[in-house]
Design an enzyme around this catalytic site. Structure first.
Site, PDB file in Angstrom:
ATOM      1  N   ASP A   1      18.504  46.307  24.489  1.00  0.00           N
ATOM      2  CA  ASP A   1      19.935  46.075  24.224  1.00  0.00           C
ATOM      3  C   ASP A   1      20.583  47.267  23.490  1.00  0.00           C
ATOM      4  O   ASP A   1      20.913  47.194  22.321  1.00  0.00           O
ATOM      5  CB  ASP A   1      20.084  44.791  23.396  1.00  0.00           C
ATOM      6  CG  ASP A   1      21.499  44.226  23.456  1.00  0.00           C
ATOM      7  OD1 ASP A   1      22.423  44.963  23.852  1.00  0.00           O
ATOM      8  OD2 ASP A   1      21.682  43.044  23.095  1.00  0.00           O
TER       9      ASP A   1
ATOM     10  N   HIS B   1      25.276  44.930  24.622  1.00  0.00           N
ATOM     11  CA  HIS B   1      26.260  43.845  24.652  1.00  0.00           C
ATOM     12  C   HIS B   1      27.499  44.181  23.831  1.00  0.00           C
ATOM     13  O   HIS B   1      28.534  43.560  24.016  1.00  0.00           O
ATOM     14  CB  HIS B   1      25.637  42.485  24.299  1.00  0.00           C
ATOM     15  CG  HIS B   1      25.426  42.195  22.842  1.00  0.00           C
ATOM     16  ND1 HIS B   1      24.217  42.397  22.197  1.00  0.00           N
ATOM     17  CD2 HIS B   1      26.243  41.692  21.903  1.00  0.00           C
ATOM     18  CE1 HIS B   1      24.322  42.026  20.941  1.00  0.00           C
ATOM     19  NE2 HIS B   1      25.547  41.594  20.721  1.00  0.00           N
TER      20      HIS B   1
ATOM     21  N   SER C   1      25.141  42.984  15.133  1.00  0.00           N
ATOM     22  CA  SER C   1      24.644  43.547  16.374  1.00  0.00           C
ATOM     23  C   SER C   1      24.960  45.018  16.424  1.00  0.00           C
ATOM     24  O   SER C   1      26.076  45.429  16.128  1.00  0.00           O
ATOM     25  CB  SER C   1      25.271  42.853  17.567  1.00  0.00           C
ATOM     26  OG  SER C   1      24.538  41.723  17.869  1.00  0.00           O
TER      27      SER C   1
HETATM   28  N1  ARG Z   1      22.893  36.531  20.687  1.00  0.00           N
HETATM   29  C1  ARG Z   1      23.325  37.878  20.469  1.00  0.00           C
HETATM   30  C2  ARG Z   1      24.609  37.889  19.612  1.00  0.00           C
HETATM   31  O1  ARG Z   1      25.003  36.878  19.112  1.00  0.00           O
HETATM   32  C3  ARG Z   1      23.453  38.644  21.750  1.00  0.00           C
HETATM   33  C4  ARG Z   1      24.545  38.196  22.666  1.00  0.00           C
HETATM   34  C5  ARG Z   1      24.709  38.976  23.944  1.00  0.00           C
HETATM   35  N2  ARG Z   1      23.717  38.679  24.947  1.00  0.00           N
HETATM   36  C6  ARG Z   1      23.839  37.713  25.893  1.00  0.00           C
HETATM   37  N3  ARG Z   1      22.858  37.534  26.748  1.00  0.00           N
HETATM   38  N4  ARG Z   1      24.900  36.939  26.003  1.00  0.00           N
HETATM   39  O2  ARG Z   1      25.576  38.550  19.825  1.00  0.00           O
HETATM   40  N1  ASP Z   2      23.928  38.914  18.378  1.00  0.00           N
HETATM   41  C1  ASP Z   2      24.726  38.916  17.173  1.00  0.00           C
HETATM   42  C2  ASP Z   2      25.835  39.957  17.226  1.00  0.00           C
HETATM   43  O1  ASP Z   2      26.360  40.258  18.262  1.00  0.00           O
HETATM   44  C3  ASP Z   2      23.868  39.063  15.967  1.00  0.00           C
HETATM   45  C4  ASP Z   2      23.411  37.746  15.442  1.00  0.00           C
HETATM   46  O2  ASP Z   2      24.179  36.765  15.513  1.00  0.00           O
HETATM   47  O3  ASP Z   2      22.301  37.705  14.927  1.00  0.00           O
HETATM   48  O4  ASP Z   2      26.322  40.417  16.230  1.00  0.00           O
END
Ligand code: ARG
Ligand code: ASP
Length: 659
Positions: free
Chosen positions: A205, A83, A595
């Protein structure tokens, strides 16, 4: 200072770190090293951060200004999340050559794909400059001197503890970063937005890049003559895995936390700000999801947009739940009462309260604008309009305009409406009719006067708000004046903590500077009897696999692999089953920006790539609950297996030092 009630205080959340809480400054890590070693770390503070020798910091990068990445080979190979590489992967993808869907594996160095606007930054060093600034040197002078030290050097001064301390961060920036490999989205984004922030998780990921440098190994703009960068340090990779209770450390760039905000701000977040933003985004997501389901071309076109809107939307829902569950507001109130009792400084909290009440209408309206009128382009380029997909996008875009104006009109309760919008709505009869009008202008006549006047009106209100708040940043739910007051308040908190010998436990809020978090691999019990194991496996992917559901439709190659069980060297025995590990949980305190961060074992070897937190723990930006706050990492062995068995790219693994 007055009386203390130490036992009670220990129970209160005052931002002083409890077990595994905290994001620590690497240059001061010697203050934590005893605790780290007691918990299973085997190396030294100098191994983590040193300006005299290569240290772990030399293998960590700020990736694309908002994620983290880690160097894993002597030839500049870099791992981060799928991502985080998403924009780069998407920019090389088309319906004919759809790397996003099918994955991408460069078969040789010449096939590695350059990216126009992608850079990585290594931290050269960090250094406290509070005294230099106090002695009269200006920030510009300090930055100028530091940047003159080397090619590609970029310096920044960042505040810690609301400006009680100032630090210089000197980076070496590389602008030639090439895409090397990405798994198909059905692996890299497996579970999609459905599983995002969720455990159990099965997302692979990761993506792979390579840093290129000039022939002198110094940063250089893209050139075919550039060569793979030879890093000072790269991580060894452990293929032995980690198990429950094992030490883990995260080294990365957490973006923003709000550990020290006052009670009124907590209440504003949980009762006003998050709910408003969630509701508006629900509407936008409904429109975009319906379009994506109706047409594969629209699905690709809106993929990144959907993912980014949905990400914070879901996080905020978890955050509200978490704040309510922990009773953060009541705890803050109580801790503020104790603060006054202990320090005698009632004035600072009173002033914060008054100033927040003054700032709230501006703050709220700024957030509302960001979620509505500022999400619209008011302009479509000729190139965009010539794209055949534009015909399909029309009704989607129009609906997004309608929603934005309707939500702005309905929720604009704090400040007078932008005059151009008020008049426009009155003349058109409804926000929706006005939105239709504006949308047709944006498509047909982007230079139109009425459109220009509207943009000017939005700009004028934004400028007015920035003026009233005294800051452009929406970051800390505050104003310039609140920042000053917070500086005094946080200083008071630190003195109070020092008087109680827990000063070392107060870490500065995350601000996209390099930090160390440490903890251990651990499951969690959210509700009575509901224990979540910290490890998932390939069998879980197969159980979720469903060709009829986009987010759970895995590549045939993965099904075949599972059927044949030909996992080779990546096979492990878990609960008596022969399988492949996929994701694991740990107690490391992380946030957005972490991330892509390396998750390391006690010997500093890479065991996984961090990519998320569990949904129930997203309030950790405000209050960290060690019993349930967990970060989620993809197990490095799954990454390696996908590179090897799905990508057929074992030559990449040959570059990496496996242990
Ligand atoms: N929750 C994670 C972060 O805050 C991954 C986000 C990307 N993945 C998604 N399915 N949108 O960045
Ligand atoms: N998914 C988040 C990021 O892209 C990490 C988090 O918020 O825990 O940095």
């Amino acid at each position: 200072m007055k009386r203390f009630l130490p036992a009670l205080l220990a129970l209160l959340s005052l931002g002083s770190a409890r077990a595994d809480e905290g994001m620590w400054l690497p240059s001061l890590i010697s203050q934590r090293i005893r605790d780290m070693r007691a918990k299973g770390f085997r190396l030294t503070a100098e191994d983590i951060y040193s300006i005299n020798k290569a240290s772990m910091k030399d293998a960590v990068v700020l990736f694309d200004g908002g994620c983290t990445g880690e160097v894993v080979s002597p030839e500049g190979l870099l791992l981060t999340n799928h991502h985080c590489g998403y924009d780069a992967i998407q920019s090389h993808s088309s319906v004919e050559n759809d790397y996003l869907t099918h994955g991408f594996w460069a078969r040789s160095r010449t096939e590695e794909l350059p990216n126009k606007r992608l850079n990585v930054k290594f931290l050269v060093r960090m250094e406290e400059v509070t005294d230099r600034l106090a002695a009269g040197e200006t920030a510009e002078e300090i930055i100028g001197r530091a940047e003159a030290e080397g090619t590609g050097y970029k310096a920044q001064i960042e505040q810690m503890y609301y400006g009680n301390q100032q630090f210089l961060f000197l980076y070496e920036q590389f602008d030639d970063v090439r895409l090397v490999a990405a798994p198909p989205s059905s692996i890299g984004k497996f579970g999609g937005d459905t599983d995002n922030w969720i455990w159990p998780r099965h997302t692979g990921d990761f993506s792979v890049f390579r840093i290129y440098a000039g022939p002198d190994n110094k940063p250089a703009a893209y050139s075919p003559d550039n060569v793979p960068y030879k890093p000072k340090k790269h991580f060894a990779i452990s293929t032995k895995g980690v198990g429950e209770g094992d030490f883990t450390m995260i080294y990365g760039f957490p973006g923003n936390t709000q550990q020290y905000i006052v009670s009124d701000v907590v209440r504003y977040i949980a009762e006003t700000s998050d709910p408003m933003k969630i509701a508006i985004r629900s509407g936008r997501l409904d429109i975009i999801s319906a379009a994506q389901e109706s047409d594969p071309a629209l699905r690709i076109h809106y993929a990144a947009k959907h993912a980014s809107i949905a990400n914070a939307w879901k996080k905020w829902q978890g955050e509200v739940l978490g704040i309510e569950r922990l009773g953060t507001y009541a705890k803050k109130l109580e801790s503020e009462r104790r603060f006054i009792e202990a320090t005698g400084d009632a004035g600072v909290l009173e002033a914060l309260r008054t100033e927040f009440a003054r700032a709230l209408p501006y703050y709220y309206t700024r957030e509302l604008l960001s979620e509505t009128l500022l999400t619209l382009a008011y302009n479509y380029t000729d190139e965009e309009k010539a794209d055949p997909i534009f015909a399909k996008r029309r009704s989607v875009e129009r609906d997004l305009y309608r929603l934005a104006f309707a939500e702005y009109a309905a929720r604009n309760t704090q400040l007078p409406m932008i005059p151009e919008v008020a008049t426009g709505i009155e003349q058109s009869g409804s926000p929706e009719a006005y939105a239709d009008h504006i949308f047709s202008l944006a498509v047909a006549d982007p230079k139109n006067k009425e459109l220009a006047a509207l943009k000017k009106g939005i700009g004028a209100l934004t400028a007015h708000i920035v003026d009233e708040l005294g800051t452009k940043s929406l970051r800390n739910f505050n104003s310039a004046r609140m920042n000053e007051l917070y500086a005094r308040y946080v200083e008071g908190l630190r003195r109070w903590a020092a008087a109680e010998k827990r000063a070392g436990a107060m870490f500065p809020d995350a601000n996209l500077t390099l930090r160390v978090a440490y903890g251990k691999v651990a499951g969690y019990e959210y509700a009575d009897g509901e224990y979540h194991k910290p490890q998932t496996t390939l069998d879980g992917i197969i159980a979720k696999d469903n060709p009829a559901i986009y987010d759970y439709d895995i590549p045939q190659a993965l099904r075949d692999l599972h059927a044949s069980k030909a996992y080779g060297r990546w096979a492990v025995e878990i609960d008596g089953r022969r399988t492949v590990p996929v994701c694991f949980l740990a107690t490391n305190h992380t946030t957005g920006g972490n991330s892509g961060s390396p998750i390391l074992n006690g010997r500093g070897e890479l065991v996984g790539i961090n990519f998320d937190r569990t949904w129930r723990s997203t309030m950790s930006d405000i209050e960290f609950d060690p019993t349930i706050c967990r970060n989620i990492a993809v197990d490095i062995r799954y990454v390696l297996m996908v590179i090897d068995r799905i990508g057929g790219a074992s030559y990449l693994i040959d570059e990496m030092p496996l242990k």
